[in-house]
Design a protein around this motif. Structure first.
Motif, PDB file in Angstrom:
ATOM      1  N   TYR A 104       0.837  -1.198   0.000  1.00 58.85           N
ATOM      2  CA  TYR A 104       0.000   0.000   0.000  1.00 58.85           C
ATOM      3  C   TYR A 104       0.878   1.257   0.000  1.00 58.85           C
ATOM      4  N   TRP A 105       0.348   2.317  -0.590  1.00 55.90           N
ATOM      5  CA  TRP A 105       0.957   3.642  -0.461  1.00 55.90           C
ATOM      6  C   TRP A 105      -0.072   4.591   0.151  1.00 55.90           C
ATOM      7  N   SER A 121       0.413  16.771   7.988  1.00 52.25           N
ATOM      8  CA  SER A 121       0.622  17.083   9.398  1.00 52.25           C
ATOM      9  C   SER A 121      -0.676  16.977  10.188  1.00 52.25           C
ATOM     10  N   SER A 122      -0.606  16.269  11.310  1.00 50.62           N
ATOM     11  CA  SER A 122      -1.730  16.119  12.246  1.00 50.62           C
ATOM     12  C   SER A 122      -2.949  15.455  11.620  1.00 50.62           C
ATOM     13  N   GLN A 123      -2.745  14.695  10.565  1.00 51.29           N
ATOM     14  CA  GLN A 123      -3.836  13.960   9.951  1.00 51.29           C
ATOM     15  C   GLN A 123      -3.521  12.468   9.927  1.00 51.29           C
ATOM     16  N   ALA A 124      -4.554  11.669   9.768  1.00 48.53           N
ATOM     17  CA  ALA A 124      -4.367  10.231   9.595  1.00 48.53           C
ATOM     18  C   ALA A 124      -3.834   9.946   8.187  1.00 48.53           C
ATOM     19  N   PRO A 125      -3.170   8.825   8.011  1.00 53.49           N
ATOM     20  CA  PRO A 125      -2.735   8.444   6.652  1.00 53.49           C
ATOM     21  C   PRO A 125      -3.939   8.278   5.721  1.00 53.49           C
ATOM     22  N   LYS A 126      -3.723   8.671   4.462  1.00 56.09           N
ATOM     23  CA  LYS A 126      -4.773   8.576   3.444  1.00 56.09           C
ATOM     24  C   LYS A 126      -4.300   7.617   2.358  1.00 56.09           C
ATOM     25  N   LEU A 127      -5.080   6.584   2.106  1.00 58.96           N
ATOM     26  CA  LEU A 127      -4.689   5.575   1.128  1.00 58.96           C
ATOM     27  C   LEU A 127      -4.727   6.154  -0.285  1.00 58.96           C
ATOM     28  N   LEU A 128      -3.632   5.962  -1.019  1.00 58.62           N
ATOM     29  CA  LEU A 128      -3.553   6.384  -2.422  1.00 58.62           C
ATOM     30  C   LEU A 128      -3.928   5.238  -3.360  1.00 58.62           C
ATOM     31  N   PHE A 129      -3.277   4.089  -3.152  1.00 54.80           N
ATOM     32  CA  PHE A 129      -3.526   2.892  -3.957  1.00 54.80           C
ATOM     33  C   PHE A 129      -2.850   1.706  -3.291  1.00 54.80           C
ATOM     34  N   HIS A 130      -3.180   0.519  -3.811  1.00 52.92           N
ATOM     35  CA  HIS A 130      -2.477  -0.664  -3.331  1.00 52.92           C
ATOM     36  C   HIS A 130      -2.373  -1.709  -4.430  1.00 52.92           C
ATOM     37  N   TYR A 131      -1.416  -2.591  -4.291  1.00 52.92           N
ATOM     38  CA  TYR A 131      -1.239  -3.742  -5.159  1.00 52.92           C
ATOM     39  C   TYR A 131      -1.571  -5.003  -4.369  1.00 52.92           C
ATOM     40  N   TYR A 132      -2.457  -5.822  -4.933  1.00 46.65           N
ATOM     41  CA  TYR A 132      -2.654  -7.170  -4.413  1.00 46.65           C
ATOM     42  C   TYR A 132      -1.961  -8.081  -5.419  1.00 46.65           C
ATOM     43  N   ASN A 145      -6.543   1.466  -7.532  1.00 45.88           N
ATOM     44  CA  ASN A 145      -6.413   2.899  -7.300  1.00 45.88           C
ATOM     45  C   ASN A 145      -7.610   3.396  -6.494  1.00 45.88           C
ATOM     46  N   GLU A 146      -7.365   4.315  -5.557  1.00 45.73           N
ATOM     47  CA  GLU A 146      -8.484   4.956  -4.867  1.00 45.73           C
ATOM     48  C   GLU A 146      -9.097   6.011  -5.788  1.00 45.73           C
ATOM     49  N   ALA A 147     -10.411   6.167  -5.651  1.00 46.22           N
ATOM     50  CA  ALA A 147     -11.137   7.029  -6.588  1.00 46.22           C
ATOM     51  C   ALA A 147     -10.648   8.471  -6.555  1.00 46.22           C
ATOM     52  N   ASP A 148     -10.201   8.931  -5.401  1.00 46.56           N
ATOM     53  CA  ASP A 148      -9.825  10.340  -5.286  1.00 46.56           C
ATOM     54  C   ASP A 148      -8.317  10.561  -5.375  1.00 46.56           C
ATOM     55  N   THR A 149      -7.563   9.566  -5.776  1.00 46.46           N
ATOM     56  CA  THR A 149      -6.125   9.751  -5.956  1.00 46.46           C
ATOM     57  C   THR A 149      -5.863  10.482  -7.260  1.00 46.46           C
ATOM     58  N   PRO A 150      -5.140  11.603  -7.211  1.00 46.84           N
ATOM     59  CA  PRO A 150      -4.888  12.367  -8.443  1.00 46.84           C
ATOM     60  C   PRO A 150      -4.087  11.561  -9.459  1.00 46.84           C
ATOM     61  N   ARG A 170     -12.190  -2.213   6.613  1.00 41.50           N
ATOM     62  CA  ARG A 170     -13.449  -2.131   5.881  1.00 41.50           C
ATOM     63  C   ARG A 170     -13.146  -2.440   4.418  1.00 41.50           C
ATOM     64  N   ALA A 171     -13.744  -3.478   3.913  1.00 41.30           N
ATOM     65  CA  ALA A 171     -13.481  -3.920   2.534  1.00 41.30           C
ATOM     66  C   ALA A 171     -11.978  -4.099   2.307  1.00 41.30           C
ATOM     67  N   GLN A 172     -11.333  -4.759   3.265  1.00 41.57           N
ATOM     68  CA  GLN A 172      -9.896  -5.066   3.216  1.00 41.57           C
ATOM     69  C   GLN A 172      -9.024  -3.820   3.230  1.00 41.57           C
ATOM     70  N   LYS A 173      -9.599  -2.670   3.583  1.00 40.58           N
ATOM     71  CA  LYS A 173      -8.796  -1.454   3.676  1.00 40.58           C
ATOM     72  C   LYS A 173      -8.844  -0.931   5.099  1.00 40.58           C
ATOM     73  N   LEU A 174      -7.742  -0.307   5.510  1.00 42.09           N
ATOM     74  CA  LEU A 174      -7.699   0.343   6.812  1.00 42.09           C
ATOM     75  C   LEU A 174      -8.429   1.667   6.743  1.00 42.09           C
ATOM     76  N   VAL A 175      -9.326   1.895   7.679  1.00 42.29           N
ATOM     77  CA  VAL A 175      -9.966   3.195   7.812  1.00 42.29           C
ATOM     78  C   VAL A 175      -9.544   3.735   9.172  1.00 42.29           C
ATOM     79  N   PHE A 176      -8.759   4.804   9.137  1.00 44.48           N
ATOM     80  CA  PHE A 176      -8.191   5.349  10.364  1.00 44.48           C
ATOM     81  C   PHE A 176      -9.170   6.282  11.045  1.00 44.48           C
ATOM     82  N   GLY A 177      -9.120   6.283  12.377  1.00 44.85           N
ATOM     83  CA  GLY A 177      -9.774   7.318  13.150  1.00 44.85           C
ATOM     84  C   GLY A 177      -8.921   8.567  13.160  1.00 44.85           C
TER      85      GLY A 177
END
Lengths: 113, 110
Positions: free
Chosen positions: A33-34, A39-50, A56-61, B94-101
């Motif tokens: 995963y990437w 700063s001061s935010q949780a990680p946001k998923l960009l995409f992943h390889y299985y 790809n996440e829908a909102d990844t530029p 959730r759906a095999q993805k981590l959803v952070f608080g």
């Protein structure tokens, strides 16, 4: 022993100049995963390889791309970095299947000049 | 430039006291939860996990409690030490993805 290794730890690039961040793993995990973390935010998923399947996440530029040449390595390519792309980029891995914990590297902090 | 981040909730405790960090989740169908610890300049580190068929799980100095009725998760750290200073994130799968608080910053007072 580090199991998810990210290089470099700090990367500086110029506005609009392509940059590549790298991640390697010794866990032999199926999924890589990437994430982007500001700063001061949780990680946001960009995409992943299985395995070799890219998700790809829908909102990844479109500016963000990824490559996974083999099980151990995964790359994040930012084609034309903007100032808003300055962030920590985290790589994570997990086994395939349901309910598997993700294991994170220590990230690459990207700065844009 | 970089967008302004959210202000993290902060919990301050005295060294040696017990800490309790709380988290609410939204999806009643979630069945696996993880607590991560993130120290400054490092990636999130797995602390402890719990599946929805349990309401309590203990590790070394840490306990996670899960209340599915009110969709609430907590992390208890016993005898807090300076090395426990970090941001703590709960996460659900959730759906095999981590959803952070949102994350909570824990600071330890000497």
């Amino acid at each position: 022993d580090a199991m998810v290794i990210q290089n470099p730890r700090y990367q500086v690039t110029q506005f609009g100049k392509p940059v590549t961040l790298s991640c390697s793993q010794t866990l032999n995990h199926n999924v890589m995963y990437w994430y982007q973390q500001k700063s001061s935010q949780a990680p946001k998923l960009l995409f992943h390889y299985y395995d070799k399947d890219f998700n790809n996440e829908a909102d990844t530029p479109d500016n963000f791309q990824s490559r996974r040449p083999n099980t151990s390595f995964c790359f994040l390519d930012i084609r034309s970095p903007g100032l808003g792309d300055a962030a920590m980029y985290l790589c994570a891995t997990s086994r395939g299947g349901n309910n598997q914990p993700q294991h994170f590297g220590d990230g690459t902090r990207l700065s844009i000049l | 430039g970089e967008s302004v981040g959210l202000h993290l909730p902060t919990l301050s405790v005295q060294e040696g006291d017990n800490s309790i960090i709380n988290c609410a989740y939204s999806n009643s169908a979630s069945d696996y939860f993880i607590w991560y610890k993130q120290e400054s300049g490092k990636g999130p580190q797995f602390i402890i996990d719990i599946r929805s068929n349990m309401d309590k799980r203990q590790g070394q100095r840490v306990t996670v409690l899960l209340n599915k009725t009110v969709k609430h998760l907590s992390l208890q750290i016993a005898a807090t030490q300076p090395g426990d200073s970090a941001v703590y994130f709960c996460a659900e799968i959730r759906a095999q993805k981590l959803v952070f608080g949102q994350g909570t910053r824990l600071t330890i007072n000497p």
